[in-house]
Write a protein that holds these residues in place. Structure first.
Motif, PDB file in Angstrom:
ATOM      1  N   ALA A 218       0.856  -1.184   0.000  1.00  0.00           N
ATOM      2  CA  ALA A 218       0.000   0.000   0.000  1.00  0.00           C
ATOM      3  C   ALA A 218       0.889   1.229   0.000  1.00  0.00           C
ATOM      4  O   ALA A 218       1.899   1.276   0.701  1.00  0.00           O
ATOM      5  CB  ALA A 218      -0.893   0.016   1.237  1.00  0.00           C
TER       6      ALA A 218
ATOM      7  N   VAL B 278       0.629   5.311   0.593  1.00  0.00           N
ATOM      8  CA  VAL B 278      -0.209   6.411   1.060  1.00  0.00           C
ATOM      9  C   VAL B 278       0.660   7.642   1.227  1.00  0.00           C
ATOM     10  O   VAL B 278       1.743   7.577   1.815  1.00  0.00           O
ATOM     11  CB  VAL B 278      -0.901   6.065   2.400  1.00  0.00           C
ATOM     12  N   ASN B 279       0.187   8.754   0.694  1.00  0.00           N
ATOM     13  CA  ASN B 279       0.880  10.026   0.800  1.00  0.00           C
ATOM     14  C   ASN B 279       0.184  10.875   1.863  1.00  0.00           C
ATOM     15  O   ASN B 279      -1.039  10.969   1.876  1.00  0.00           O
ATOM     16  CB  ASN B 279       0.848  10.736  -0.560  1.00  0.00           C
ATOM     17  N   VAL B 280       0.982  11.453   2.757  1.00  0.00           N
ATOM     18  CA  VAL B 280       0.453  12.354   3.784  1.00  0.00           C
ATOM     19  C   VAL B 280       1.131  13.699   3.598  1.00  0.00           C
ATOM     20  O   VAL B 280       2.357  13.779   3.506  1.00  0.00           O
ATOM     21  CB  VAL B 280       0.716  11.820   5.201  1.00  0.00           C
TER      22      VAL B 280
ATOM     23  N   VAL C 159      -4.486  12.824   3.679  1.00  0.00           N
ATOM     24  CA  VAL C 159      -4.054  11.464   3.402  1.00  0.00           C
ATOM     25  C   VAL C 159      -4.663  11.020   2.084  1.00  0.00           C
ATOM     26  O   VAL C 159      -5.859  11.226   1.854  1.00  0.00           O
ATOM     27  CB  VAL C 159      -4.526  10.512   4.532  1.00  0.00           C
ATOM     28  N   GLN C 160      -3.828  10.421   1.218  1.00  0.00           N
ATOM     29  CA  GLN C 160      -4.344   9.927  -0.052  1.00  0.00           C
ATOM     30  C   GLN C 160      -3.567   8.676  -0.460  1.00  0.00           C
ATOM     31  O   GLN C 160      -2.335   8.695  -0.526  1.00  0.00           O
ATOM     32  CB  GLN C 160      -4.216  10.987  -1.140  1.00  0.00           C
ATOM     33  N   SER C 161      -4.307   7.609  -0.733  1.00  0.00           N
ATOM     34  CA  SER C 161      -3.668   6.387  -1.225  1.00  0.00           C
ATOM     35  C   SER C 161      -3.383   6.536  -2.718  1.00  0.00           C
ATOM     36  O   SER C 161      -4.026   7.327  -3.416  1.00  0.00           O
ATOM     37  CB  SER C 161      -4.553   5.169  -0.963  1.00  0.00           C
ATOM     38  N   SER C 162      -2.413   5.768  -3.198  1.00  0.00           N
ATOM     39  CA  SER C 162      -2.013   5.880  -4.598  1.00  0.00           C
ATOM     40  C   SER C 162      -3.152   5.535  -5.550  1.00  0.00           C
ATOM     41  O   SER C 162      -3.210   6.073  -6.654  1.00  0.00           O
ATOM     42  CB  SER C 162      -0.796   4.999  -4.878  1.00  0.00           C
TER      43      SER C 162
ATOM     44  N   ARG D  66      -6.234   6.228  -4.844  1.00  0.00           N
ATOM     45  CA  ARG D  66      -7.230   7.250  -4.501  1.00  0.00           C
ATOM     46  C   ARG D  66      -8.511   6.692  -3.884  1.00  0.00           C
ATOM     47  O   ARG D  66      -9.525   7.382  -3.809  1.00  0.00           O
ATOM     48  CB  ARG D  66      -7.544   8.139  -5.695  1.00  0.00           C
TER      49      ARG D  66
ATOM     50  N   LEU E  23      -8.603   5.854  -0.769  1.00  0.00           N
ATOM     51  CA  LEU E  23      -8.566   6.500   0.543  1.00  0.00           C
ATOM     52  C   LEU E  23      -8.129   7.940   0.338  1.00  0.00           C
ATOM     53  O   LEU E  23      -7.022   8.197  -0.132  1.00  0.00           O
ATOM     54  CB  LEU E  23      -7.585   5.791   1.482  1.00  0.00           C
ATOM     55  N   GLU E  24      -9.010   8.855   0.636  1.00  0.00           N
ATOM     56  CA  GLU E  24      -8.714  10.283   0.573  1.00  0.00           C
ATOM     57  C   GLU E  24      -9.423  10.945   1.738  1.00  0.00           C
ATOM     58  O   GLU E  24     -10.654  10.912   1.807  1.00  0.00           O
ATOM     59  CB  GLU E  24      -9.203  10.906  -0.737  1.00  0.00           C
TER      60      GLU E  24
END
Length: 140
Positions: A7, A9-11, A21-24, A26, A28-29
């Motif tokens: 997984a 995820v960019n914070v 917070v956003q997962s690659s 998208r 999870l945003e």
């Protein structure tokens, strides 16, 4: 063992207080907010809630696997995960309580499956020996 999933995820921003917070992929945003109990607005999720959600869902998967390995048919599975952020001696730490309810089994089997899941679950493995963890299993 080969990696089967990673997984990403960019914070960004202020982290736990106003970060995003956003997962690659998208899926999870969300934004982050300090809970009211910590002096924040409490208007968005926080790292402890996200950790509890991940651990709880993973733990239920491990319970289901433990039951299948033992040829036990569960009629229901539910878990409440309490993640506590502590601050003492100038240090922050976590503690967890996993409250598991299992249908279709007696109390001894519920306890057995909870203990087996705690050995299987990657979150349990990652936290073992690092934070206090209490597991309460109840047959319902």
């Amino acid at each position: 063992m080969p990696n089967i999933y990673t997984a990403v995820v960019n914070v960004t921003g202020e982290g736990r207080n106003g970060g995003r917070v956003q997962s690659s992929d998208r899926l999870l945003e969300t934004t982050l907010s300090l809970p009211k109990e910590l002096g924040g607005a409490g208007t968005a999720t926080n790292p402890e809630q996200l950790f509890a959600a991940g651990w709880g869902s993973c733990f239920l998967g491990a319970v289901r696997r433990a039951a299948a390995d033992r040829k036990v048919k569960l009629t229901s599975t539910e878990i409440d995960v309490e993640m506590t952020l502590d601050h003492s001696d100038g240090e922050y730490s976590l503690a967890a309580v996993l409250n598991l309810e299992l249908g279709g089994v007696d109390q001894d089997k519920a306890t057995e499956l909870a203990n087996a899941a705690h050995q299987l679950c990657p979150y349990s493995k990652a936290t073992r020996g690092n934070i206090p963890v209490t597991i309460n299993a109840t047959a319902v």
